[in-house]
Design a protein around this motif. Structure first.
Motif, PDB file in Angstrom:
ATOM      1  N   TRP A 227       0.844  -1.209   0.000  1.00 34.77           N
ATOM      2  CA  TRP A 227       0.000   0.000   0.000  1.00 34.77           C
ATOM      3  C   TRP A 227       0.867   1.242   0.000  1.00 34.77           C
ATOM      4  O   TRP A 227       0.527   2.253  -0.616  1.00 34.77           O
ATOM      5  N   ILE A 228       1.987   1.159   0.718  1.00 30.05           N
ATOM      6  CA  ILE A 228       2.894   2.301   0.729  1.00 30.05           C
ATOM      7  C   ILE A 228       3.476   2.496  -0.670  1.00 30.05           C
ATOM      8  O   ILE A 228       3.632   3.629  -1.139  1.00 30.05           O
ATOM      9  N   ALA A 231       1.087   4.416  -2.604  1.00 33.09           N
ATOM     10  CA  ALA A 231       1.116   5.826  -2.219  1.00 33.09           C
ATOM     11  C   ALA A 231       2.325   6.521  -2.825  1.00 33.09           C
ATOM     12  O   ALA A 231       2.258   7.692  -3.210  1.00 33.09           O
ATOM     13  N   TYR A 277       3.725   4.931   8.407  1.00 31.45           N
ATOM     14  CA  TYR A 277       2.393   5.046   7.814  1.00 31.45           C
ATOM     15  C   TYR A 277       1.903   6.489   7.892  1.00 31.45           C
ATOM     16  O   TYR A 277       1.309   7.013   6.951  1.00 31.45           O
ATOM     17  N   LEU A 278       2.158   7.110   9.041  1.00 38.56           N
ATOM     18  CA  LEU A 278       1.714   8.496   9.202  1.00 38.56           C
ATOM     19  C   LEU A 278       2.439   9.411   8.227  1.00 38.56           C
ATOM     20  O   LEU A 278       1.839  10.302   7.633  1.00 38.56           O
ATOM     21  N   THR A 280       3.624   8.566   5.363  1.00 38.64           N
ATOM     22  CA  THR A 280       3.074   8.320   4.030  1.00 38.64           C
ATOM     23  C   THR A 280       1.779   9.099   3.824  1.00 38.64           C
ATOM     24  O   THR A 280       1.566   9.705   2.775  1.00 38.64           O
ATOM     25  N   ILE A 281       0.919   9.079   4.843  1.00 44.69           N
ATOM     26  CA  ILE A 281      -0.345   9.813   4.725  1.00 44.69           C
ATOM     27  C   ILE A 281      -0.067  11.300   4.562  1.00 44.69           C
ATOM     28  O   ILE A 281      -0.637  11.971   3.700  1.00 44.69           O
ATOM     29  N   LEU A 284       1.095  12.072   1.153  1.00 46.39           N
ATOM     30  CA  LEU A 284      -0.042  12.000   0.223  1.00 46.39           C
ATOM     31  C   LEU A 284      -0.854  13.277   0.261  1.00 46.39           C
ATOM     32  O   LEU A 284      -1.263  13.806  -0.776  1.00 46.39           O
ATOM     33  N   VAL A 285      -1.083  13.773   1.476  1.00 45.58           N
ATOM     34  CA  VAL A 285      -1.884  14.987   1.627  1.00 45.58           C
ATOM     35  C   VAL A 285      -1.195  16.146   0.931  1.00 45.58           C
ATOM     36  O   VAL A 285      -1.815  16.892   0.163  1.00 45.58           O
TER      37      VAL A 285
END
Lengths: 310, 361
Positions: A227-228, A231, A277-278, A280-281, A284-285
């Motif tokens: 998933w990363i 992203a 994960y954070l 990566t989010i 993305l933002v």
């Protein structure tokens, strides 16, 4: 906490190792998405590659054969996605999810006899005097050959998409499948080839995880790496070198948090573990908000099914 | 030559037949998989699908059916609303975990208060808000920054799993648990326990909530403006825009509802069947619910039936595990296969197969 125990050269070297699984998966997915297909099954193909590679490497004693098997395993699995989306015209998001769910189950099934085994190691490439350069030698020139393969793949994909005729056709199919079809290109075949390539790359990434990075087999060991990788393709705004930067950035965070854990930082382990994960989010933002180029650069036919009406 | 011809409208008849067809094909393919594993395929399929319902120990298994189906249906109902509108929340697992943590946290904070009328509703509220809040992260990022909700919601599952581990080992750990990870057992705390309502049926408040959710979703989709907007957006986002649908509001509503229902499911699970917050509290319901939603054709009644069927594969899978030594992962692969076949046969709903030469128009 003792930060002086962290050696920057070794940190950078392990950064490259930590990034490679994601880099391999992401560069494959880049090609898939450039052809206009959104394959959300990266995670499933990665973990299947991880166990295929692991099993073959253990049985034959050759990590090289393991990587070949991982690429084959990933490609074969990706073909179920290819057949479903290209011939059965199924929804790509749903089919990708199915691929991930199925891959996770299948890999756990295949890996039953391999828990707790140590795979044969893959030696570092001997680069002679280069390896003895202070600092740079440790960082760049004392790695196994798969790291160099991954870098070569990035360069190869970049050149392929930018300079080759086949790359142009692939991009045309991704931008407008109807126009490409009207020009006489085989949309479905191009996409199937891209999907198979993506599957093979994801398989390699998975095998790098199980054979070198960890090296061991555990169920669900990819832990979201696929998933990363997805992203990171968005982060890269669909450019090959962007994928390299994204993957190394992510690898940097992953390695840094591991080193902080080892150095005994006063942050609970769980919060350090969730940081990749954070990040990566967050990335993305930043990339998808107004000023980012991500949204503009996406292949125009991404995720749409192609059905030739005539 | 075999050609596909797009139907002007999806076939009604096929849309009922395809899920059944998919299940049958999966049974055959699953049987082949079990045969490869060295098990008798007929016996394995029988153990999974027939024995739990009509076999010797059916009295035990039938109760389990609702226990497993409850959370699956509850989560899938929420997911189906978004899936219909093309909003892909695939992080229900995370929302489920956070709902469970919030619900359990409230229950544990009020321990040992005995007022059930106060404690239990508060826990439910906390579970709902927890799931809702967690789902609002991808929703707000989507509406505000146009971030892909698929990736964010999924990545948040891994974050939620880490929070769960931290809670089980730290904040919510049982102070009388002699250092073992895991919280106090809520099912032994009378005011907070989610008991079986009718003995032997497996019916608990979560199952009741699932049935209510099915009815509400049905009414919403068929009788309410918002439901119409959801369906319209799924079929034609452009037309929906002209019809005055505000896409951002829809994203917030769909993700929020899915999150709230998933949180609710988590809360009922932690106070009932599971009983406590542990490191491996979550068991993949959030992901299996995706299969449930699709198998039920995103229709509330269909989801109800699909939820029961997948609950059956869980229970039958456990039975096959203990009786036949079938690995647990085989069931996971089996469920994934089911989604594959469903998507494949779905083509029959949307396309007509023509055999013969294509005519020149």
């Amino acid at each position: 906490m003792d930060l002086s125990t962290i050696d920057p050269a070794i940190l950078l070297a392990s950064l490259m190792v930590a990034s490679t699984p994601i880099l391999l998966a992401a560069i494959g997915e880049l090609v898939v998405e450039k052809s206009g297909v959104l394959n959300l099954g990266v995670e499933g193909m990665m973990i299947t590659g991880a166990i295929c590679g692991f099993a073959v490497a253990v049985e034959t004693g050759s990590p090289l054969l393991g990587f070949v098997a991982a690429a084959a395993g990933g490609a074969v699995l990706s073909m179920t996605f290819g057949v479903l989306t290209q011939f059965f015209l199924s929804n790509q998001v749903a089919t990708g999810l199915a691929l991930t769910l199925f891959g996770l189950g299948l890999s756990a099934l295949m890996g039953q006899g391999y828990v707790g085994i140590k795979p044969p190691g893959l030696g570092d490439v001997n680069l002679g005097p280069l390896a003895d350069i202070p600092f740079l030698g440790t960082v760049l020139f004392r790695h196994d050959f798969m790291i160099y393969v991954s870098l070569a793949l990035v360069a190869g994909v970049w050149a392929f998409l930018k300079y080759s005729r086949a790359g142009l056709i692939l991009r045309a199919v991704g931008e407008s499948h109807d126009a490409a079809h009207a020009l006489g290109y085989k949309v479905v075949l191009v996409r199937l080839a891209a999907i198979a390539f993506g599957g093979a790359c994801a398989g390699l990434g998975g095998a790098y995880l199980s054979l070198i990075r960890v090296p061991q087999w555990t169920e669900g060991m990819t832990a979201g790496a696929g998933w990363i990788a997805l992203a990171i393709v968005v982060f890269a705004s669909w450019r090959a070198w962007g994928v390299l930067i994204g993957a190394y950035l992510f690898g940097g965070v992953a390695v840094l948090q591991l080193n902080l854990q080892a150095a005994g930082a006063h942050i609970p382990v769980e919060y350090l573990s969730m940081s990749p994960y954070l990040v990566t989010i967050l990335v993305l933002v930043i990339m998808s908000s107004g000023r980012g180029r991500a949204a503009l650069n996406a292949p125009a036919s991404l995720g749409r099914s192609f059905h030739a009406s005539s | 030559m075999i050609r596909l011809e797009k139907r002007p409208q999806p076939s009604r008849g096929w849309s009922y037949v395809t899920p059944v067809l998919a299940v049958l094909v999966t049974m055959v393919a699953g049987g082949a998989l079990f045969a490869v594993l060295g098990k008798d395929p007929v016996l394995a399929i029988r153990t999974i699908f027939y024995d739990p319902l009509f076999g010797e120990f059916a009295w035990y298994f039938r109760g389990q059916l609702l226990v497993k189906a409850g959370p699956l249906i509850l989560i899938a109902i929420g997911l189906s609303l978004g899936f219909r509108a093309g909003i892909w929340n695939i992080g229900a697992e995370g929302q489920y975990i956070i709902g469970a943590i919030c619900g359990a946290a409230v229950g544990l904070a009020l321990y040992p208060m005995e007022a059930r009328w106060l404690v239990f509703p508060l826990m439910i509220l906390a579970g709902v808000l927890g799931g809702l809040g967690w789902a609002m992260i991808p929703a707000i990022l989507k509406t505000r920054f146009n971030t892909n909700e698929i990736l964010v919601s999924l990545l948040l599952v891994y974050v939620a799993e880490q929070i769960l581990a931290s809670m089980a080992l730290g904040l919510l750990r049982n102070p009388e648990g002699s250092g073992f990870p895991g919280s106090r057992n809520l099912s032994q705390y009378e005011a907070a326990a989610n008991h079986e309502l009718i003995a032997g049926t497996g019916m608990h408040w979560g199952v009741v909530a699932a049935f209510i959710a099915v009815i509400f979703a049905y009414v919403l989709l068929n009788r309410h403006m918002l439901g119409f907007q959801i369906r319209l957006t799924g079929q034609s986002p452009r037309a929906a825009r002209f019809a005055g649908v505000r896409p951002n509001r829809l994203v917030l509503f769909c993700l929020g509802t899915a999150g709230a229902l998933a949180g609710l499911a988590g809360m009922f699970e932690v106070s009932g069947p599971s009983g406590q917050i542990t490191i491996d509290f979550n068991s993949g319901y959030g992901f299996t619910a995706i299969i449930v939603a699709f198998l039920g054709r995103l229709h509330p009644v269909g989801i109800l039936l699909a939820g029961l069927l997948l609950a059956l594969t869980y229970i039958g899978g456990e039975a096959a595990q203990s009786n036949l030594g079938l690995p647990a992962a085989a069931i996971q692969a089996f469920q994934g296969m089911l989604l594959f076949f469903l998507l494949a046969v779905d083509m029959l709903t949307n396309y007509r197969i023509r055999i013969g030469k294509s005519e020149v128009a």
